[in-house]
Scaffold this active site. Structure first.
Site, PDB file in Angstrom:
ATOM      1  N   THR A   1      -4.674   6.008   2.683  1.00 58.93           N
ATOM      2  CA  THR A   1      -5.064   7.380   3.035  1.00 58.93           C
ATOM      3  C   THR A   1      -5.941   7.963   1.928  1.00 58.93           C
ATOM      4  O   THR A   1      -5.752   9.091   1.473  1.00 58.93           O
ATOM      5  CB  THR A   1      -3.835   8.265   3.316  1.00 58.93           C
ATOM      6  OG1 THR A   1      -2.894   7.553   4.134  1.00 58.93           O
ATOM      7  CG2 THR A   1      -4.238   9.534   4.064  1.00 58.93           C
TER       8      THR A   1
ATOM      9  N   GLU B   1       0.837  -1.198   0.000  1.00 54.03           N
ATOM     10  CA  GLU B   1       0.000   0.000   0.000  1.00 54.03           C
ATOM     11  C   GLU B   1       0.872   1.248   0.000  1.00 54.03           C
ATOM     12  O   GLU B   1       1.759   1.396   0.842  1.00 54.03           O
ATOM     13  CB  GLU B   1      -0.894  -0.010   1.245  1.00 54.03           C
ATOM     14  CG  GLU B   1      -1.632   1.281   1.520  1.00 54.03           C
ATOM     15  CD  GLU B   1      -2.260   1.322   2.904  1.00 54.03           C
ATOM     16  OE1 GLU B   1      -2.474   2.426   3.427  1.00 54.03           O
ATOM     17  OE2 GLU B   1      -2.521   0.247   3.481  1.00 54.03           O
TER      18      GLU B   1
ATOM     19  N   LYS C   1     -10.374  -2.207   8.313  1.00 52.51           N
ATOM     20  CA  LYS C   1      -9.090  -1.876   8.936  1.00 52.51           C
ATOM     21  C   LYS C   1      -9.345  -1.421  10.377  1.00 52.51           C
ATOM     22  O   LYS C   1      -9.994  -0.401  10.601  1.00 52.51           O
ATOM     23  CB  LYS C   1      -8.424  -0.763   8.123  1.00 52.51           C
ATOM     24  CG  LYS C   1      -7.221  -0.103   8.764  1.00 52.51           C
ATOM     25  CD  LYS C   1      -6.746   1.022   7.853  1.00 52.51           C
ATOM     26  CE  LYS C   1      -5.724   1.908   8.523  1.00 52.51           C
ATOM     27  NZ  LYS C   1      -5.264   2.995   7.612  1.00 52.51           N
TER      28      LYS C   1
END
Length: 215
Positions: free
Chosen positions: A83, A50, A143
């Site tokens: 993000t 990621e 998450k």
């Protein structure tokens, strides 16, 4: 948990995450360093990578890693964006080549957009209400953030009533504490600064192997 309210076509958890159990996270790394970091992660056994969108030239970096990994003949990393705060940002990340999206928060509209595109999304959640909201919106997994602050005990207890929802604890994970989160029922973990923060390929490769050994 019997209540599985949500989209009828929920994107599945990618095999690279379900099988590999680790999402390596690069935050703040220069775009030109990302292919080398990806190579080190792959050498250490990690299968998913990621890149956070608050990194310098993140979209260019994602594209560079995707192109490099495509040359691995199916043995490359699964590359995603982190993000992700808005649908517009999600669209740009997917256009750059991201194949999964990670958020620090729960935005049902954003998660539903990703599900509608067939893109696995991993929204961040801290409370049972947020976890259930994220799942019902179409998350492939949720998450659990910030994991180190909540601890394995929280994960174990929340999985009692919400055991059908796959959780990916993220934040403060290292080889020292990863075993506790896996034992508590995590489907995978997200690991950032401890794993990739140095930017040094030798350190990253060694820590990736150490992390997988602990798992």
């Amino acid at each position: 948990m019997n209540d599985d309210t949500g989209p009828t076509e929920r994107p599945v958890l990618p095999d690279a995450i379900a099988r590999g159990r680790v999402i390596a996270i690069a935050r703040g790394q220069p775009a030109e360093r990302l292919p080398a970091i990806a190579e080190a992660l792959r050498a250490g056994g990690v299968l998913a990578f990621e890149v956070t969108l608050d990194s310098p030239d993140a979209l260019a970096g994602i594209g560079a890693v995707v192109r490099a990994e495509a040359g691995m003949g199916g043995g490359g990393l699964l590359v995603g964006a982190g993000t992700v705060l808005t649908i517009a940002a999600a669209e740009r990340a997917v256009e750059a080549g991201a194949r999964f999206l990670v958020m620090p928060h729960t935005d049902p509209a954003l998660v539903a957009w990703a599900a509608g595109q067939g893109i696995p999304a991993f929204p961040g959640a801290m409370t049972p209400s947020e976890i259930l909201s994220a799942w019902r919106a179409g998350a492939a997994a949720v998450k659990l953030f910030p994991a180190a602050s909540l601890g394995p005990g929280f994960l174990r207890e929340v999985r009692g009533p919400l055991g059908a929802i796959p959780l990916v604890p993220t934040g403060g994970i290292s080889a020292t504490n990863v075993g506790g989160f896996i034992a508590a029922g995590a489907v995978a973990v997200g690991v950032g600064g401890w794993l990739t923060g140095s930017g040094d390929s030798d350190v990253i490769r060694a820590r990736a192997a150490e992390l997988l050994g602990a798992i």
